[in-house]
Scaffold this motif. Sequence first.
Motif, PDB file in Angstrom:
ATOM      1  N   THR A  98       0.866  -1.274   0.138  1.00  0.00           N
ATOM      2  CA  THR A  98       0.111   0.212   0.040  1.00  0.00           C
ATOM      3  C   THR A  98       0.987   1.312   0.167  1.00  0.00           C
ATOM      4  OG1 THR A  98      -1.651  -1.174   1.372  1.00  0.00           O
ATOM      5  CG2 THR A  98      -1.861   1.097   1.116  1.00  0.00           C
ATOM      6  N   LEU A  99       0.480   2.141  -0.674  1.00  0.00           N
ATOM      7  CA  LEU A  99       1.351   3.383  -0.813  1.00  0.00           C
ATOM      8  C   LEU A  99       0.590   4.545  -0.277  1.00  0.00           C
ATOM      9  CD1 LEU A  99       3.963   4.898  -2.159  1.00  0.00           C
ATOM     10  CD2 LEU A  99       2.324   5.242  -4.375  1.00  0.00           C
ATOM     11  N   GLU A 100       1.081   5.316   0.550  1.00  0.00           N
ATOM     12  CA  GLU A 100       0.745   6.255   1.328  1.00  0.00           C
ATOM     13  C   GLU A 100       1.292   7.622   0.930  1.00  0.00           C
ATOM     14  OE1 GLU A 100      -1.818   6.192   3.524  1.00  0.00           O
ATOM     15  OE2 GLU A 100      -1.756   4.030   3.242  1.00  0.00           O
ATOM     16  N   ILE A 101       0.881   8.739   0.663  1.00  0.00           N
ATOM     17  CA  ILE A 101       1.598   9.856  -0.001  1.00  0.00           C
ATOM     18  C   ILE A 101       1.053  11.057   0.756  1.00  0.00           C
ATOM     19  CG2 ILE A 101       1.611  11.395  -1.909  1.00  0.00           C
ATOM     20  CD1 ILE A 101       1.259   8.954  -3.752  1.00  0.00           C
ATOM     21  N   GLN A 102       1.905  11.901   1.097  1.00  0.00           N
ATOM     22  CA  GLN A 102       1.732  13.282   1.819  1.00  0.00           C
ATOM     23  C   GLN A 102       2.142  14.361   0.653  1.00  0.00           C
ATOM     24  OE1 GLN A 102       3.026  14.066   5.686  1.00  0.00           O
ATOM     25  NE2 GLN A 102       1.924  16.296   5.596  1.00  0.00           N
ATOM     26  N   GLN A 121       6.023  13.166  -0.410  1.00  0.00           N
ATOM     27  CA  GLN A 121       6.665  12.182   0.193  1.00  0.00           C
ATOM     28  C   GLN A 121       5.779  10.814  -0.289  1.00  0.00           C
ATOM     29  OE1 GLN A 121       7.147  12.093   4.301  1.00  0.00           O
ATOM     30  NE2 GLN A 121       8.734  10.739   4.234  1.00  0.00           N
ATOM     31  N   TRP A 122       6.255   9.831  -0.540  1.00  0.00           N
ATOM     32  CA  TRP A 122       5.665   8.657  -1.055  1.00  0.00           C
ATOM     33  C   TRP A 122       6.185   7.558   0.051  1.00  0.00           C
ATOM     34  CZ3 TRP A 122       6.299   7.589  -7.071  1.00  0.00           C
ATOM     35  CH2 TRP A 122       5.534   8.661  -7.487  1.00  0.00           C
ATOM     36  N   GLN A 123       5.314   6.732   0.778  1.00  0.00           N
ATOM     37  CA  GLN A 123       5.997   5.757   1.774  1.00  0.00           C
ATOM     38  C   GLN A 123       5.093   4.524   1.320  1.00  0.00           C
ATOM     39  OE1 GLN A 123       5.841   7.572   5.555  1.00  0.00           O
ATOM     40  NE2 GLN A 123       7.694   8.283   5.375  1.00  0.00           N
ATOM     41  N   MET A 124       5.616   3.264   1.101  1.00  0.00           N
ATOM     42  CA  MET A 124       5.047   2.087   0.857  1.00  0.00           C
ATOM     43  C   MET A 124       5.212   1.145   1.958  1.00  0.00           C
ATOM     44  SD  MET A 124       5.234  -0.014  -2.803  1.00  0.00           S
ATOM     45  CE  MET A 124       3.813   0.608  -3.495  1.00  0.00           C
ATOM     46  N   HIS A 125       4.341   0.391   2.398  1.00  0.00           N
ATOM     47  CA  HIS A 125       4.278  -0.420   3.557  1.00  0.00           C
ATOM     48  C   HIS A 125       3.669  -1.852   2.950  1.00  0.00           C
ATOM     49  CE1 HIS A 125       4.260   3.456   5.359  1.00  0.00           C
ATOM     50  NE2 HIS A 125       4.948   3.083   6.261  1.00  0.00           N
ATOM     51  N   ASP A 134      10.570   4.755   0.729  1.00  0.00           N
ATOM     52  CA  ASP A 134      10.523   6.021   1.400  1.00  0.00           C
ATOM     53  C   ASP A 134      11.082   6.780   0.223  1.00  0.00           C
ATOM     54  OD1 ASP A 134      10.134   8.341   2.793  1.00  0.00           O
ATOM     55  OD2 ASP A 134      11.414   7.644   4.041  1.00  0.00           O
ATOM     56  N   LEU A 135      10.250   7.890  -0.257  1.00  0.00           N
ATOM     57  CA  LEU A 135      10.848   8.763  -1.260  1.00  0.00           C
ATOM     58  C   LEU A 135      10.213   9.941  -1.285  1.00  0.00           C
ATOM     59  CD1 LEU A 135       9.264   9.425  -4.112  1.00  0.00           C
ATOM     60  CD2 LEU A 135       9.953   6.881  -4.491  1.00  0.00           C
ATOM     61  N   GLU A 136      11.099  11.064  -1.801  1.00  0.00           N
ATOM     62  CA  GLU A 136      10.468  12.604  -1.835  1.00  0.00           C
ATOM     63  C   GLU A 136      10.552  12.792  -3.299  1.00  0.00           C
ATOM     64  OE1 GLU A 136      11.595  16.805  -0.627  1.00  0.00           O
ATOM     65  OE2 GLU A 136      11.030  15.735   0.955  1.00  0.00           O
ATOM     66  N   ALA A 137       9.698  12.991  -4.016  1.00  0.00           N
ATOM     67  CA  ALA A 137       9.567  13.498  -5.515  1.00  0.00           C
ATOM     68  C   ALA A 137       9.288  14.982  -5.482  1.00  0.00           C
ATOM     69  CB  ALA A 137       8.871  12.499  -6.253  1.00  0.00           C
ATOM     70  N   THR A 138       9.696  15.492  -6.843  1.00  0.00           N
ATOM     71  CA  THR A 138       9.086  16.584  -7.159  1.00  0.00           C
ATOM     72  C   THR A 138       8.515  16.350  -8.598  1.00  0.00           C
ATOM     73  OG1 THR A 138      10.670  17.667  -6.089  1.00  0.00           O
ATOM     74  CG2 THR A 138       9.534  18.861  -7.972  1.00  0.00           C
ATOM     75  N   SER A 139       7.247  16.820  -8.893  1.00  0.00           N
ATOM     76  CA  SER A 139       6.521  16.625 -10.039  1.00  0.00           C
ATOM     77  C   SER A 139       6.040  18.060 -10.446  1.00  0.00           C
ATOM     78  CB  SER A 139       5.265  15.745  -9.814  1.00  0.00           C
ATOM     79  OG  SER A 139       5.737  14.473  -9.605  1.00  0.00           O
ATOM     80  N   MET A 140       6.149  18.092 -11.716  1.00  0.00           N
ATOM     81  CA  MET A 140       5.542  19.334 -12.501  1.00  0.00           C
ATOM     82  C   MET A 140       4.539  19.152 -13.391  1.00  0.00           C
ATOM     83  SD  MET A 140       9.403  21.126 -13.404  1.00  0.00           S
ATOM     84  CE  MET A 140       9.952  19.763 -14.445  1.00  0.00           C
ATOM     85  N   PHE A 141       3.607  20.251 -13.435  1.00  0.00           N
ATOM     86  CA  PHE A 141       2.369  19.993 -14.013  1.00  0.00           C
ATOM     87  C   PHE A 141       2.102  21.140 -14.881  1.00  0.00           C
ATOM     88  CE2 PHE A 141       2.030  17.547 -10.320  1.00  0.00           C
ATOM     89  CZ  PHE A 141       1.092  16.586 -10.552  1.00  0.00           C
ATOM     90  N   LYS A 142       1.948  21.213 -16.177  1.00  0.00           N
ATOM     91  CA  LYS A 142       1.524  22.329 -16.976  1.00  0.00           C
ATOM     92  C   LYS A 142       0.219  22.861 -16.756  1.00  0.00           C
ATOM     93  CE  LYS A 142       2.358  23.672 -21.893  1.00  0.00           C
ATOM     94  NZ  LYS A 142       2.524  23.309 -23.209  1.00  0.00           N
ATOM     95  N   ILE A 143       0.033  23.853 -16.245  1.00  0.00           N
ATOM     96  CA  ILE A 143      -1.115  24.593 -15.887  1.00  0.00           C
ATOM     97  C   ILE A 143      -1.533  25.747 -16.577  1.00  0.00           C
ATOM     98  CG2 ILE A 143      -1.083  23.361 -13.576  1.00  0.00           C
ATOM     99  CD1 ILE A 143      -0.482  26.167 -12.687  1.00  0.00           C
ATOM    100  N   GLY A 144      -0.950  26.084 -17.764  1.00  0.00           N
ATOM    101  CA  GLY A 144      -1.118  27.233 -18.611  1.00  0.00           C
ATOM    102  C   GLY A 144      -0.194  27.117 -19.766  1.00  0.00           C
ATOM    103  N   GLU A 145      -0.262  27.980 -20.689  1.00  0.00           N
ATOM    104  CA  GLU A 145       0.480  28.269 -21.986  1.00  0.00           C
ATOM    105  C   GLU A 145       1.883  28.478 -21.663  1.00  0.00           C
ATOM    106  OE1 GLU A 145      -0.348  26.508 -25.012  1.00  0.00           O
ATOM    107  OE2 GLU A 145      -2.116  25.866 -23.690  1.00  0.00           O
TER     108      GLU A 145
END
Length: 148
Positions: A98-102, A121-125, A134-145
């Motif tokens: 199971t993956l818990e994300i905050q 932060q992703w934590q899997m048990h 246990d990892l910390e990721a950065t994600s980017m989202f294109k929300i405009g032009e």
Amino acid sequence: MKFAEITENRRFSLGPVRVEEPDALAFARNYDDQWFHTDPVRAQAGPFQGLIASGWHTCALAMQLVSRDILAGSESYASPGLSYLRWPNPVRPGDLLTLEIQVLESRISASRPWLGIVRWQWQMHNQKGTQVLDLEATSMFKIGEEPG
């Protein structure tokens, strides 16, 4: 899910996903062919007392859950990478994960106002509650032009 829904302090619980031995073996044979991932007989006598899944397989399972349950239909654009990655305990065939994300931070880029940034932060048990990822990721989202 859209970027606007991935708000700071939001939590997600994803899964479970079962680790099947044939899948763990196939992944390891293709991408991480160390004997404790690929040879059940030898692994039984090894330091883990049995076959363990590759940590990269564990990451792939976490990414599968995130891409299907959070990023599907989003403006997901790219990722500059991880701040850290840990595999504190092994994953074994048969484990139910199971993956818990905050969400630690969700903001619009100051220099690129068309870009949303999420740090999470992703934590899997496993089924026993033992942490296996246990990892910390950065994600980017294109929300405009993007200009230009």
